[in-house]
Write a protein that holds these residues in place. Structure first.
Motif, PDB file in Angstrom:
ATOM      1  N   ALA A 158      29.568  85.692 -56.855  1.00  0.00           N
ATOM      2  CA  ALA A 158      30.531  84.679 -56.414  1.00  0.00           C
ATOM      3  C   ALA A 158      30.297  84.237 -54.977  1.00  0.00           C
ATOM      4  O   ALA A 158      31.193  83.651 -54.363  1.00  0.00           O
ATOM      5  CB  ALA A 158      31.953  85.204 -56.573  1.00  0.00           C
ATOM      6  N   THR A 159      29.100  84.490 -54.421  1.00  0.00           N
ATOM      7  CA  THR A 159      28.845  84.136 -53.023  1.00  0.00           C
ATOM      8  C   THR A 159      29.084  82.653 -52.762  1.00  0.00           C
ATOM      9  O   THR A 159      29.834  82.266 -51.857  1.00  0.00           O
ATOM     10  CB  THR A 159      27.407  84.507 -52.645  1.00  0.00           C
ATOM     11  N   TYR A 160      28.441  81.822 -53.557  1.00  0.00           N
ATOM     12  CA  TYR A 160      28.590  80.383 -53.366  1.00  0.00           C
ATOM     13  C   TYR A 160      29.939  79.885 -53.881  1.00  0.00           C
ATOM     14  O   TYR A 160      30.465  78.881 -53.383  1.00  0.00           O
ATOM     15  CB  TYR A 160      27.454  79.646 -54.063  1.00  0.00           C
ATOM     16  N   ILE A 162      32.838  81.353 -53.536  1.00  0.00           N
ATOM     17  CA  ILE A 162      33.834  81.530 -52.479  1.00  0.00           C
ATOM     18  C   ILE A 162      33.725  80.410 -51.449  1.00  0.00           C
ATOM     19  O   ILE A 162      34.737  79.883 -50.965  1.00  0.00           O
ATOM     20  CB  ILE A 162      33.647  82.906 -51.803  1.00  0.00           C
ATOM     21  N   ILE A 163      32.509  80.013 -51.135  1.00  0.00           N
ATOM     22  CA  ILE A 163      32.322  78.920 -50.164  1.00  0.00           C
ATOM     23  C   ILE A 163      32.876  77.618 -50.728  1.00  0.00           C
ATOM     24  O   ILE A 163      33.572  76.856 -50.031  1.00  0.00           O
ATOM     25  CB  ILE A 163      30.834  78.774 -49.808  1.00  0.00           C
ATOM     26  N   ARG A 164      32.550  77.347 -51.995  1.00  0.00           N
ATOM     27  CA  ARG A 164      33.068  76.118 -52.612  1.00  0.00           C
ATOM     28  C   ARG A 164      34.584  76.118 -52.641  1.00  0.00           C
ATOM     29  O   ARG A 164      35.233  75.094 -52.365  1.00  0.00           O
ATOM     30  CB  ARG A 164      32.511  75.975 -54.034  1.00  0.00           C
ATOM     31  N   LEU A 165      35.170  77.257 -52.976  1.00  0.00           N
ATOM     32  CA  LEU A 165      36.631  77.342 -53.034  1.00  0.00           C
ATOM     33  C   LEU A 165      37.257  77.144 -51.657  1.00  0.00           C
ATOM     34  O   LEU A 165      38.318  76.518 -51.532  1.00  0.00           O
ATOM     35  CB  LEU A 165      37.047  78.695 -53.614  1.00  0.00           C
ATOM     36  N   ALA A 166      36.613  77.697 -50.619  1.00  0.00           N
ATOM     37  CA  ALA A 166      37.159  77.541 -49.277  1.00  0.00           C
ATOM     38  C   ALA A 166      37.159  76.079 -48.863  1.00  0.00           C
ATOM     39  O   ALA A 166      38.165  75.558 -48.347  1.00  0.00           O
ATOM     40  CB  ALA A 166      36.342  78.380 -48.289  1.00  0.00           C
ATOM     41  N   VAL A 167      36.048  75.388 -49.090  1.00  0.00           N
ATOM     42  CA  VAL A 167      35.947  73.983 -48.685  1.00  0.00           C
ATOM     43  C   VAL A 167      36.887  73.107 -49.507  1.00  0.00           C
ATOM     44  O   VAL A 167      37.710  72.349 -48.971  1.00  0.00           O
ATOM     45  CB  VAL A 167      34.495  73.488 -48.816  1.00  0.00           C
ATOM     46  N   VAL A 168      36.773  73.220 -50.843  1.00  0.00           N
ATOM     47  CA  VAL A 168      37.584  72.367 -51.717  1.00  0.00           C
ATOM     48  C   VAL A 168      39.061  72.721 -51.602  1.00  0.00           C
ATOM     49  O   VAL A 168      39.931  71.839 -51.527  1.00  0.00           O
ATOM     50  CB  VAL A 168      37.102  72.499 -53.178  1.00  0.00           C
TER      51      VAL A 168
END
Length: 721
Positions: A158-160, A162-168
């Motif tokens: 889920a590395t990427y 988590i990043i997508r969720l943070a931005v979106v």
């Protein structure tokens, strides 16, 4: 219009959040076709955004659901009534399980249906939270928690994510907060305000995410909790399983992606009462793709209990023994297909009819009326005894149907040349089909091949499944051995096919009638090979190390003598019964990102669904023009004064759809004057005057009808221009 653009952005961000819920399914469940669910939530959100009426959106979504349930779990055409009756019966069966609180026994089609319904409800809730309440914090927290847990306790990385969720997520939170502020303060909509809010917000989020990604990170402060919650099977030397996805084993319907390890699953499947031991067939596959197996075609027949004429497994020239078996299906068994031996002739059960697929040779019970799920059935079959000399007399495909030969000698264009060269090398000293098949079968015994269930590789995108097994790993289970034998035989022009089913199972007892009782579990799921001999039929072969072919082969000189070559396959130390991995998708593939690997049939099906949805959407969005054109032609040539009243009301609706809505408390004359001012005419006032006279005074408008129609048509054209 500007508010619609904002709402569209909100729905798009919501779709991305929902997508993050579906991405891990590829690695943590038995679903390979997550793209089908992604498209479904996309369609549902789009319909909600367009505010389509329920009588338009509901049928489209229901058709989508049932179309793909049919594609995934049923055979034949989607327009056939047979699979619908089967699904209804399956629905009743699962509802009974729910009332009995036995949720573990629910069948895959029903679970898929429930998942579609869950996604449907989730889209409805998202629409309420985002558009009505303008809040998304709770759903964002749940999404991040869900992804984090899967990252910890499953192979999903889920590395990427988590990043997508943070931005979106933070961008959506900021946008919704701005929407609430505008609504509470009653600020007029201005694009510049949104840009002044969105640009700094997005920049701050992106910069923060980049800093978080690039900044050095401390090592984990707590030990990995996974070892405390999961146990891995180890071999004798203590080696752990590979990093491939580990799933339960058992019979599965999807074999498009083979490979990967599995763990035992001794869940009971059925109990068999037999006169002699044999393999149990379920279905065959004919098209090898380089990664696994698919079915090229579907050809169905409906039969009563007499099945023999529809299968044609062996020629009438083959010596057979008439036997009878009884199968008792365990309650937990998730499938409704018939499990049968080679040479099946007749089925006796509570089913009214049976649906037979001539390509896969899958047999399904059918019920004309509501009935219980089949719990047992009796089988009459002609068990063949193959004479070796007759098999050795077959040197070519002469006399075999051309279509059959083409179908069962198919190979993908991407098959490496060294596989074909190896097939020629193995069979170069043999001059008949039988000896060539035995040479390939015994090749796996002579070379350093190993039967392995844990450390089993999954081919990369540019690798062939058989090539990898034959030349690289040389270790695997039944799928590796059986698929490789089929491909090698096809490489030298011998028709062969991949067969799935079960081994005989574990002996339990002998009944007073002399029948042997066997307990068959998911561990007994197996795959083997059948080779076609012209004039004789399909003959089974067993290439998997540690398994012996229960099929009898005899010399003409001594019909009781077993084929010595078959005896060579028996091992002095028995290996535990192997099973085929549920091979439903991810059990056989390593974690990877999009795009998914879909069969051409599914791609065409998705394209067809999207085309129909696009047509419906276009018709709906252009309804003002085509409906108005049709109504104009209809009323133009009609002289009924009642139609004038309908035409006037149609004009009011057309004006409203174009944004010229009549305000509450506004009289028709005031509204008509407003419309005339917009269009620079006096037509609406004249039509309104005639309408009021006809409606309230009962005047006959026939004398002025021609003029009225011209005025009405002129206004209609202005609303659609």
């Amino acid at each position: 219009m500007k508010q619609q653009i904002v709402n569209f952005c909100l729905y798009l961000l919501s779709f991305i959040l929902l997508w993050e819920w579906l991405r891990p399914l590829e690695y943590s469940t038995d679903s390979i076709y997550t793209v089908i669910f992604v498209i479904f939530i996309g369609i549902s959100l789009f319909f909600t955004f367009m505010q389509l009426k329920w009588y338009i959106s509901y049928p489209v979504k229901l058709c989508y659901i049932f179309f793909f349930i049919h594609q995934l779990f049923y055979n034949g055409s989607v327009f056939e009534i047979g699979w619908i009756l089967e699904f209804i019966h399956d629905l009743r069966y699962n509802l009974n399980l729910i009332t009995e609180r036995y949720f573990g026994g629910m069948t895959p089609p029903f679970r898929t249906f429930l998942f579609f319904v869950l996604l449907w409800l989730l889209v409805y809730l998202l629409n309420y939270w985002i558009i009505q309440r303008k809040r998304i914090l709770l759903f964002l927290i749940l999404t991040i928690t869900y992804v984090a847990v899967l990252d910890t306790f499953s192979p999903y990385d889920a590395t990427y994510a988590i990043i997508r969720l943070a931005v979106v997520g933070f961008f959506l939170l900021g946008l919704l907060y701005f929407e609430r502020m505008i609504f509470s303060e009653k600020i007029p909509f201005r694009s510049i305000l949104y840009w002044k809010w969105i640009v700094p917000l997005l920049a701050m989020i992106v910069v923060s995410a980049a800093i978080g990604w690039l900044a050095p990170k401390a090592a984990p402060q707590w030990p990995d909790p996974l070892p405390y919650f999961s146990k891995y099977k180890q071999d004798g030397e203590g080696e752990h399983l590979s990093n491939s996805v580990v799933k339960k084993i058992g019979y599965g319907t999807n074999d498009e992606q083979l490979g990967g390890p599995f763990i035992p699953n001794d869940a009971p499947a059925f109990r068999a009462y037999v006169e002699r031991q044999h393999y149990w067939r379920v279905e065959t596959k004919d098209v090898y793709t380089g990664k696994g197996w698919v079915t090229s075609d579907r050809q169905f027949s409906i039969a009563n209990g007499f099945i023999g004429p529809y299968l044609n497994l062996t020629s009438s020239q083959v010596q057979t023994e008439q036997l009878v078996s009884t199968v008792e299906i365990e309650r937990e068994y998730p499938y409704q297909h018939i499990i049968y031996p080679l040479g099946l002739q007749e089925i006796s059960s509570d089913a009214d009819q049976y649906r037979i697929d001539h390509v896969t040779e899958n047999i399904f019970p059918m019920f004309n009326e509501s009935g219980e799920r089949l719990s047992s059935y009796s089988l009459k079959y002609s068990y063949p005894l193959f004479e070796i000399e007759k098999l050795q007399a077959i040197h070519s495909n002469e006399g075999a149907p051309k279509e059959l030969v083409e179908r069962y000698t198919q190979l993908p264009a991407s098959l490496p040349e060294r596989v074909k060269n190896l097939a020629v090398e193995i069979t170069k000293d043999k001059n008949n089909f039988y000896d060539k098949a035995k040479a390939v079968e015994q090749y796996f015994l002579k070379e350093p091949f190993v039967y392995e269930t844990n450390d089993v590789a999954v081919p990369e995108l540019d690798e062939d499944y058989v090539d990898q097994f034959l030349f690289e790993t040389k270790k695997g289970y039944c799928d590796n051995f059986s698929t490789s034998m089929v491909v090698l035989l096809r490489s030298v022009g011998i028709p062969a096919r991949w067969v799935k089913g079960y081994t005989p199972g574990q002996f339990v007892e002998t009944t007073s009638e002399g029948l042997e009782v066997y307990e068959v579990t998911s561990n007994n799921a197996h795959s083997w090979v059948e080779v076609y001999f012209s004039g004789i039929g399909w003959v089974p072969f067993e290439p998997t190390i540690g398994f012996s072919n229960p099929q009898e082969f005899a010399h003409q000189s001594n019909e009781n003598q077993q084929d010595s070559s078959a005896a060579e396959q028996e091992q002095s130390q028995p290996l535990e019964e192997e099973s085929q991995e549920q091979i439903d998708t991810d059990d056989a593939k390593q974690p990877k990102k999009f795009p998914f690997s879909l069969s051409p049939a599914v791609i065409v099906s998705i394209g067809f669904i999207l085309f129909i949805a696009a047509c419906v959407l276009i018709l709906f969005k252009t309804r003002n023009k085509w409906m108005t054109s049709w109504m104009t032609s209809f009323y133009k040539w009609n002289h009924d004064e009642k139609d004038f009243l309908k035409a006037y009301r149609l004009l009011l609706k057309s004006l409203e759809r174009c944004g010229y809505k009549r305000e509450n408390g506004q009289t028709l004359r005031e509204y008509a004057k407003q419309i005339d001012q917009m269009f620079g005419t006096n037509s609406m006032s004249q039509l309104t005057y005639i309408y009021e006279r006809v409606l309230y005074r009962g005047d006959d408008p026939s004398k002025e009808w021609e003029q009225s129609k011209e005025l009405w048509e002129d206004l209609i054209k202005k609303t659609t221009s």
